[in-house]
Scaffold this active site. Structure first.
Site, mmCIF file in Angstrom:
data_model
loop_
_atom_site.group_PDB
_atom_site.id
_atom_site.type_symbol
_atom_site.label_atom_id
_atom_site.label_comp_id
_atom_site.label_asym_id
_atom_site.label_seq_id
_atom_site.Cartn_x
_atom_site.Cartn_y
_atom_site.Cartn_z
ATOM 1 N N GLU A 33 21.669 63.785 -5.455
ATOM 2 C CA GLU A 33 21.161 62.841 -4.469
ATOM 3 C C GLU A 33 19.703 62.511 -4.797
ATOM 4 O O GLU A 33 18.955 63.363 -5.280
ATOM 5 C CB GLU A 33 21.256 63.472 -3.080
ATOM 6 C CG GLU A 33 20.831 62.569 -1.943
ATOM 7 C CD GLU A 33 20.875 63.274 -0.590
ATOM 8 O OE1 GLU A 33 20.981 62.567 0.424
ATOM 9 O OE2 GLU A 33 20.801 64.524 -0.559
ATOM 10 N N LYS A 105 26.692 57.065 2.216
ATOM 11 C CA LYS A 105 26.701 58.327 2.968
ATOM 12 C C LYS A 105 26.952 58.078 4.455
ATOM 13 O O LYS A 105 26.269 57.284 5.095
ATOM 14 C CB LYS A 105 25.346 59.025 2.777
ATOM 15 C CG LYS A 105 25.231 60.405 3.412
ATOM 16 C CD LYS A 105 23.848 60.972 3.130
ATOM 17 C CE LYS A 105 23.656 62.355 3.712
ATOM 18 N NZ LYS A 105 22.278 62.842 3.475
ATOM 19 N N CYS A 146 25.565 65.322 0.122
ATOM 20 C CA CYS A 146 24.724 66.302 0.807
ATOM 21 C C CYS A 146 25.242 66.745 2.187
ATOM 22 O O CYS A 146 26.139 67.563 2.279
ATOM 23 C CB CYS A 146 23.297 65.775 0.887
ATOM 24 S SG CYS A 146 22.033 67.055 1.165
#
Length: 270
Positions: A33, A105, A146
């Protein structure tokens, strides 16, 4: 890697890692990321946002072509829906530099870390709305980023509904949350989905305000760690061969997908 607020320096690191991956015989390189940029504040981060057909992505496309290695860019600052927000976008490029797919995301990190920073990602980032899986030379990939790691239903849907064989978890985990939960959650996602997990990681101090845990890992469907760096905070690559025959045996002996469907029927779940 340890991204900083300098896109040129970060790209030079990505370039070096891609060459290392090519020399190691890898078919694909998975970058963490924020591989292209980590700023000191949200305004800096928003300011570098670009569309996926912009010059920053074009350089990564050239890198994929020049090395012949597929690239997973774990979190790219994509232009968002308004001037104050970007998307945190996971991009897959093939060996010809073509954009295969992208995932924005979904779960944003709005958390006050115990003994750590207060990070409110939603102030500068808009959430995505779709789960994404795609085929690659490494296997069928399930894309996440993440903080998604804390939501197991994402990985179960990617595995059991989208056919993913490899879960990608590129991250910039904080030091405090990483020490407590990083390996634990990654191995759990591998075991419960019977998939490989590839977790590229930011590591070390990016600036005076932000530090990441590191410890990039490759995990097999039994939960065993099959790849990691000797120095968990270093810049470099971990390399592993994925044994899909082992995955098939695990799934045959413990058919979680079938049992999951039976359980849903018994409980009346949709």
């Amino acid at each position: 890697m340890t991204s900083v607020g300098d896109q040129e320096a970060n790209f030079a690191t990505c370039q070096r890692l891609a060459v290392e991956a090519k020399e190691a015989g890898c078919c694909m390189l998975f970058l963490p990321e924020c591989c292209s940029f980590i700023g000191r504040n949200q305004q800096e981060t928003v300011s570098v946002g670009e569309p996926l057909n912009g010059p920053a992505m074009a350089r990564f496309q050239d890198l994929a072509r020049s090395t012949g290695v597929w690239l997973s860019l774990g979190g790219f600052q994509e232009t968002g829906p308004d001037p104050d927000h970007i998307y945190n976008t996971h991009v897959i490029l093939d060996a010809d530099g073509a954009l295969v797919t992208s995932y924005r995301k979904v779960h944003l990190f709005n958390v006050e870390v115990h003994n750590g920073p207060v990070l409110m990602e939603a102030r500068s980032t808009a959430p995505g709305t779709q789960l994404i899986a795609c085929d690659s030379p490494a296997g069928r990939l399930g894309l996440t980023v993440c903080y998604d790691l804390r939501f197991p239903e994402v990985y179960q849907r990617l595995a059991f509904e989208h056919g993913a064989e490899i879960m990608l978890v590129p991250s910039a985990f904080t030091k405090a949350t990483g020490e407590a939960h990083w390996e634990l959650l990654l191995r759990a996602r591998a075991v419960e989905t019977q998939c490989f997990v590839i977790a590229a990681a930011q590591a070390g101090k990016h600036n005076e305000k932000r530090e990441s845990y590191g410890h990039a890992l490759i995990i097999d469907p039994w939960g065993d760690i099959i790849g990691k760096l000797d120095d968990p905070h270093a810049t470099g690559i971990a390399v592993a061969d994925l044994d899909f025959a082992k995955m098939a045996k695990i799934r045959e002996r413990m058919p979680i997908k079938n049992h999951r469907e039976q359980g849903k029927t018994c409980l009346g779940w949709k």
